[in-house]
Motif scaffolding. Structure first.
Motif, mmCIF file in Angstrom:
data_model
loop_
_atom_site.group_PDB
_atom_site.id
_atom_site.type_symbol
_atom_site.label_atom_id
_atom_site.label_comp_id
_atom_site.label_asym_id
_atom_site.label_seq_id
_atom_site.Cartn_x
_atom_site.Cartn_y
_atom_site.Cartn_z
ATOM 1 N N UNK A 250 0.858 -0.651 0.343
ATOM 2 C CA UNK A 250 -0.223 -0.008 0.309
ATOM 3 C C UNK A 250 0.616 1.146 -0.218
ATOM 4 N N UNK A 251 0.851 2.124 -1.093
ATOM 5 C CA UNK A 251 1.695 3.009 -1.384
ATOM 6 C C UNK A 251 0.949 3.831 -0.706
ATOM 7 N N UNK B 64 -4.077 6.575 5.693
ATOM 8 C CA UNK B 64 -3.807 6.779 4.951
ATOM 9 C C UNK B 64 -4.714 7.696 4.531
ATOM 10 N N UNK B 65 -4.706 8.324 2.448
ATOM 11 C CA UNK B 65 -6.064 9.438 1.826
ATOM 12 C C UNK B 65 -7.593 8.061 2.081
ATOM 13 N N UNK B 66 -8.370 8.673 1.851
ATOM 14 C CA UNK B 66 -9.330 8.298 2.328
ATOM 15 C C UNK B 66 -10.140 7.188 1.659
ATOM 16 N N UNK B 67 -9.674 7.444 0.373
ATOM 17 C CA UNK B 67 -10.047 6.035 -0.427
ATOM 18 C C UNK B 67 -9.230 4.733 -0.385
ATOM 19 N N UNK B 68 -8.481 4.911 0.059
ATOM 20 C CA UNK B 68 -7.310 3.595 0.241
ATOM 21 C C UNK B 68 -8.548 3.213 1.339
ATOM 22 N N UNK B 69 -8.590 3.732 2.288
ATOM 23 C CA UNK B 69 -9.445 3.386 3.873
ATOM 24 C C UNK B 69 -10.481 2.912 3.858
ATOM 25 N N UNK B 70 -11.342 3.211 2.496
ATOM 26 C CA UNK B 70 -12.530 2.709 1.687
ATOM 27 C C UNK B 70 -11.786 1.557 1.468
ATOM 28 N N UNK B 71 -11.103 1.803 -0.253
ATOM 29 C CA UNK B 71 -11.093 -0.124 -0.065
ATOM 30 C C UNK B 71 -10.437 -1.099 0.524
ATOM 31 N N UNK B 72 -10.092 -0.512 2.005
ATOM 32 C CA UNK B 72 -9.536 -1.571 3.365
ATOM 33 C C UNK B 72 -10.997 -2.018 3.704
ATOM 34 N N UNK B 73 -11.640 -1.264 3.895
ATOM 35 C CA UNK B 73 -12.903 -1.397 3.800
ATOM 36 C C UNK B 73 -13.895 -2.713 3.553
ATOM 37 N N UNK B 74 -14.352 -2.124 2.311
ATOM 38 C CA UNK B 74 -15.026 -2.920 0.933
ATOM 39 C C UNK B 74 -14.234 -3.752 1.094
ATOM 40 N N UNK C 10 5.558 4.704 2.831
ATOM 41 C CA UNK C 10 4.908 5.779 2.988
ATOM 42 C C UNK C 10 6.129 6.828 2.452
ATOM 43 N N UNK C 11 5.046 8.147 2.929
ATOM 44 C CA UNK C 11 5.673 9.061 1.806
ATOM 45 C C UNK C 11 5.633 10.155 2.956
ATOM 46 N N UNK C 12 6.712 11.134 3.790
ATOM 47 C CA UNK C 12 6.555 11.711 5.032
ATOM 48 C C UNK C 12 6.906 12.808 5.032
ATOM 49 N N UNK C 13 6.422 13.970 5.449
ATOM 50 C CA UNK C 13 6.803 15.043 4.955
ATOM 51 C C UNK C 13 7.859 15.572 6.406
#
Length: 227
Positions: free
Chosen positions: A62-63, A71-81, A105-108
């Protein structure tokens, strides 16, 4: 080994780090690149297709950029579904058993800030606990995360090392072991031996790698015999 690289980034084209990683992808059919925001611009996920995709791969990565420790919202939605009960866990939910789960993970912020007493106050290990728990629940092996701190401040030499390490993370089993890295380097050397001019230099590099291996094995034998 087949790797599925699931990328979640709302503006991948506008991200310098994501574009660098994109250009660094190994040229192999063993890595499938899957950018969620491109495939599902409306956020409607094809669960059956995604479940078939993860089943067809051995290493799931998961990148994503770290947004407020998540993580961004769509990745969390992907995990949930996609990682649903009776598929990934629960009764008969063993479809991911034995696979590997890793994070890119890209971290600022700077790496030194992610520790007790640092500005962020928590370690990366603590912040990735939900992913570790996810791996445990789905009977997957959680890999050491691949962390990119402050890409915007990296020098060119650091970026080149990042490229190499990134390719190894995507393609090499036991990617963190010295022996696995050595085998990867030797394979790459064989692939680029294309001219008489560079073959001599590359042969010398290969000799050094083999000599280093012999020295390490000798040290291991010494320690094994004296412990």
């Amino acid at each position: 080994m087949k790797t599925l690289l699931i990328i979640s980034h709302p503006d991948r084209l506008g991200s310098a780090s994501q574009q660098y990683l994109k250009d660094s992808l190994p040229q192999t059919d063993q890595v499938t690149v899957h950018h969620l925001e491109t495939i599902y611009p409306e956020g409607v996920i094809d669960v059956k297709a995604e479940q078939a995709l993860v089943q067809a791969h051995d290493r799931i990565l998961l990148q994503f950029p770290c947004y407020l420790y998540q993580a961004p919202a769509l990745l969390k939605e992907w995990q949930d579904q996609v990682l649903s009960e009776h598929f990934a866990y629960g009764a008969n939910g063993d479809k991911l058993k034995g696979k590997e789960l890793g994070l890119v993970m890209v971290i600022g912020a700077a790496e030194k800030e992610y520790q007790v007493g640092g500005r962020e106050g928590f370690t990366i290990s603590a912040l990735t606990t939900p992913f570790q728990a996810l791996a445990k629940k789905t009977q997957m092996q959680f890999l050491k995360p691949f962390l990119i701190f402050q890409f915007q401040y990296m020098r060119e030499k650091e970026k080149m090392q990042l490229l190499i390490s990134y390719q190894q993370y995507l393609t090499v089993r036991n990617f963190d072991s010295l022996k696995a890295k050595e085998a990867w380097y030797l394979e790459k050397l064989q692939q680029i031996k294309t001219t008489e001019e560079n073959r001599f230099v590359l042969d010398k590099i290969e000799d050094v790698i083999h000599e280093t291996r012999e020295s390490i094995e000798e040290i291991h034998r010494y320690w094994d015999g004296n412990l």
